[in-house]
Enzyme design. Structure first.
Site, short mmCIF file in Angstrom:
data_model
loop_
_atom_site.label_atom_id
_atom_site.label_comp_id
_atom_site.label_asym_id
_atom_site.label_seq_id
_atom_site.Cartn_x
_atom_site.Cartn_y
_atom_site.Cartn_z
N SER A 235 38.40 34.98 42.93
CA SER A 235 37.21 34.78 43.65
C SER A 235 36.35 35.86 43.63
O SER A 235 36.10 36.39 42.62
CB SER A 235 37.59 33.91 45.11
OG SER A 235 36.63 33.53 45.68
N THR A 236 36.10 36.26 44.96
CA THR A 236 35.15 37.45 45.23
C THR A 236 35.62 38.74 44.32
O THR A 236 36.65 39.20 44.41
CB THR A 236 34.96 37.94 46.65
OG1 THR A 236 34.52 36.61 47.18
CG2 THR A 236 33.84 38.83 46.68
N HIS B 43 36.28 31.02 41.29
CA HIS B 43 35.21 30.41 42.33
C HIS B 43 33.90 30.70 41.99
O HIS B 43 33.56 31.82 41.92
CB HIS B 43 35.63 30.92 43.79
CG HIS B 43 36.93 30.31 44.04
ND1 HIS B 43 37.68 30.98 45.22
CD2 HIS B 43 37.73 29.29 43.93
CE1 HIS B 43 38.74 30.44 45.41
NE2 HIS B 43 38.88 29.44 44.62
N MET C 79 38.28 36.59 48.73
CA MET C 79 38.52 36.25 49.71
C MET C 79 39.16 35.07 50.08
O MET C 79 39.21 34.13 49.40
CB MET C 79 37.05 36.12 50.38
CG MET C 79 36.92 35.96 52.02
SD MET C 79 37.26 37.56 52.73
CE MET C 79 35.90 38.66 52.16
N ASP D 63 43.22 30.80 48.87
CA ASP D 63 43.34 29.80 48.03
C ASP D 63 44.21 30.56 46.87
O ASP D 63 43.98 31.69 46.34
CB ASP D 63 42.03 29.62 47.51
CG ASP D 63 42.07 28.41 46.29
OD1 ASP D 63 42.93 27.45 46.66
OD2 ASP D 63 41.18 28.50 45.48
#
Length: 357
Positions: free
Chosen positions: A173-174, A199, A292, A295
């Site tokens: 993600s991030t 993401h 973050m 997930d």
């Protein structure tokens, strides 16, 4: 009392500046300033340094990508969330911005900016807060470097390509766009097939996959329904679609699915990991990178329980340690490794499973 989050909006559109200003000023604990271009932004930053910048890329006097590069050269860069148009060139520019150091992308429509901002309020706030939390990690990121080796010719006929019975599932993600580059760039053409969830808004995943395909020695593409998971190929989940793996005989294929958010995301790493646990079991390797939230943590545990090898990126090399930390706390991780060591660990784990088979 919670500290104030200082946001600087840099956009040449007065409509966007006013819309974001009105939206964020209503949020407790946020202080917002605006600038119509990077030169004005520079002046404002001298007196009030922001915690995060919301940056347009196409502006007069200085474009956003040039400004971003300047920011990333600072000793402690301000985290940047890019607000980019949806057109083809815009999406490619946004992917470049991610590789230059931007933390997140927000898609900006051509029309109806006010309605978009109201509808996407939660997404915008989440991105700004995530980016602000990532500031301590930004200075450690290494700039993208194109592989020195020329990519070998790839087979054009999929029937002539040996389909591996090993699957590597990756979630990020991030900060994940740069982490994925560092993971995939050294992968050799005979590496196990990879399936990936990053993401990212749906308008940008295709350009992201194409960019990685140019940099890597393996094939990287946005996943399509029925694509084979095979050696020397990485399939990236399309934005706003879940990605699952299923077994057909001795081979693996992907399914690209609609549906609701899972673990707060679509695509969801949990959806991918759970499908790989069912389809491949002990013939799989699961990797959870920077991001973050949590997930992928539950899905990685399911993979481990099914006999898969599981790896998490360590805190020191993460932009944000949320997702790997959650998986470690659940007991889902076999190895915690720095980003630079994960590629070789994936290959080693896949070889161990091949010998065991």
């Amino acid at each position: 009392m919670a500290p104030v989050l200082r946001v600087l909006v840099v956009d040449d559109s007065a409509v966007v500046r006013q819309g974001v200003l009105m939206l964020l000023e209503r949020v407790p604990g946020m202080a917002v300033e605006v600038a119509s271009d990077p030169l004005i932004a520079r002046q404002k930053m001298k007196s009030h340094r922001p915690d995060v910048i919301l940056l347009d890329l196409e502006m007069p006097r200085m474009d956003g990508l040039t400004f971003l590069r300047e920011l990333m050269r600072e000793e402690e860069p301000v985290p940047v969330v890019v607000c980019s148009g949806l057109a083809g060139p815009g999406s490619e520019l946004a992917v470049r911005a991610l590789q230059e150091g931007a933390v997140e992308i927000i898609a900006k429509p051509m029309l109806g900016v006010g309605d978009f901002l109201r509808e996407s309020r939660a997404r915008l706030l989440e991105s700004l807060r995530n980016a602000a939390r990532a500031r301590a990690r930004l200075a450690r990121r290494t700039p993208p470097v194109k592989a020195e080796l020329e990519p070998p010719e790839r087979p054009t006929d999929p029937l002539l390509t040996v389909t591996t019975d090993k699957v590597v599932a990756v979630g990020a993600s991030t900060g994940g766009t740069e982490a994925l580059r560092q993971l995939l760039e050294p992968m050799p053409p005979d590496c196990p097939g990879l399936v990936i969830v990053q993401h990212m808004p749906e308008q940008f995943t295709s350009a992201f996959a194409k960019r990685l395909n140019q940099l890597c020695r393996i094939e990287v593409k946005e996943a399509e329904q029925g694509d084979a998971v095979r050696q020397g190929r990485a399939l990236i989940a399309p934005g706003n679609r879940h990605l699952r793996v299923r077994r057909t005989g001795g081979h693996y294929q992907v399914e690209v699915l609609d549906g609701g958010r899972v673990s707060g995301h679509k695509p969801s790493v949990d959806v991918l990991f759970q499908s790989v646990a069912r389809a491949a079991g002990e013939n799989a390797v699961g990797v959870l990178l920077t991001g973050m939230g949590d997930d992928g943590a539950d899905g990685l545990l399911v993979m481990k329980q099914a006999g898969a090898a599981t790896i998490a990126q360590d805190e020191a090399s993460c932009v944000v340690f949320g997702m790997p930390r959650a998986a470690i706390e659940r007991g889902a991780v076999d190895e915690v490794l720095p980003l630079g060591a994960i590629c070789e660990a994936v290959r080693r784990r896949a070889r161990q499973r091949a010998r065991a088979s």
